[in-house]
Design a protein around this motif. Structure first.
Motif, PDB file in Angstrom:
ATOM      1  N   SER A   1     -13.721 -20.016  11.721  1.00 52.55           N
ATOM      2  CA  SER A   1     -12.847 -18.840  11.725  1.00 52.55           C
ATOM      3  C   SER A   1     -11.468 -19.151  12.309  1.00 52.55           C
TER       4      SER A   1
ATOM      5  N   ARG B   1      -7.617 -19.869   3.265  1.00 57.37           N
ATOM      6  CA  ARG B   1      -7.452 -18.652   2.464  1.00 57.37           C
ATOM      7  C   ARG B   1      -6.925 -18.893   1.053  1.00 57.37           C
TER       8      ARG B   1
ATOM      9  N   LYS C   1     -14.875 -13.220  -3.139  1.00 60.72           N
ATOM     10  CA  LYS C   1     -15.459 -13.105  -1.803  1.00 60.72           C
ATOM     11  C   LYS C   1     -16.538 -12.029  -1.833  1.00 60.72           C
TER      12      LYS C   1
ATOM     13  N   ASP D   1     -15.087 -10.268   5.151  1.00 60.57           N
ATOM     14  CA  ASP D   1     -15.273 -11.172   6.289  1.00 60.57           C
ATOM     15  C   ASP D   1     -16.144 -12.382   5.949  1.00 60.57           C
ATOM     16  N   ARG D   2     -16.386 -12.610   4.671  1.00 57.56           N
ATOM     17  CA  ARG D   2     -17.200 -13.751   4.226  1.00 57.56           C
ATOM     18  C   ARG D   2     -16.322 -14.728   3.449  1.00 57.56           C
TER      19      ARG D   2
END
Length: 119
Positions: free
Chosen positions: A75, A82, A31, A35-36
């Motif tokens: 989101s 994930r 990542k 937050d990306r």
């Protein structure tokens, strides 16, 4: 319905497969920032969106008069993305894309005149 955009949709899996051919599993899960999205998460998003967003919207678009389509925010599905396996996610995306393109190719020109509302 014969539109150039359908051929672009059909070509996308092969293009992505070529881009991914040199990427390791570790690289796919990296990542750039907390937050990306990682590449693996992007693939999971594509997979989810193709089957659960795009196809559902297309089905409603064809079945209803002026359907009002809800926005989709990636989101909302972060937990789903994930821990996704990049190869599995890609395979699912590819299968869904093939199915969707097959459907699009069966639509008549009249389908292109339909209208939907997007919030």
């Amino acid at each position: 319905m014969a539109l150039p955009c359908i051929e672009m949709l059909a070509a996308t899996p092969e293009i992505l497969r070529g881009l991914m051919s040199e990427i390791s599993d570790e690289d796919a899960r990296w990542k750039p920032a907390p937050d990306r999205f990682s590449i693996a998460e992007v693939l999971a998003h594509l997979s989810h969106s193709e089957g659960h967003c795009y196809r559902l919207r297309l089905d409603r678009f064809m079945a209803e008069d002026r359907p009002e389509l809800e926005p989709d925010d990636a989101s909302f599905h972060l937990d789903l993305y994930r821990n996704a396996d990049p190869e599995d996610a890609f395979d699912h995306f590819e299968d869904q894309r093939i199915t969707n393109v097959e459907l699009l190719r069966t639509l008549t020109d009249e389908a292109g005149k339909r209208v939907a509302l997007h919030r």
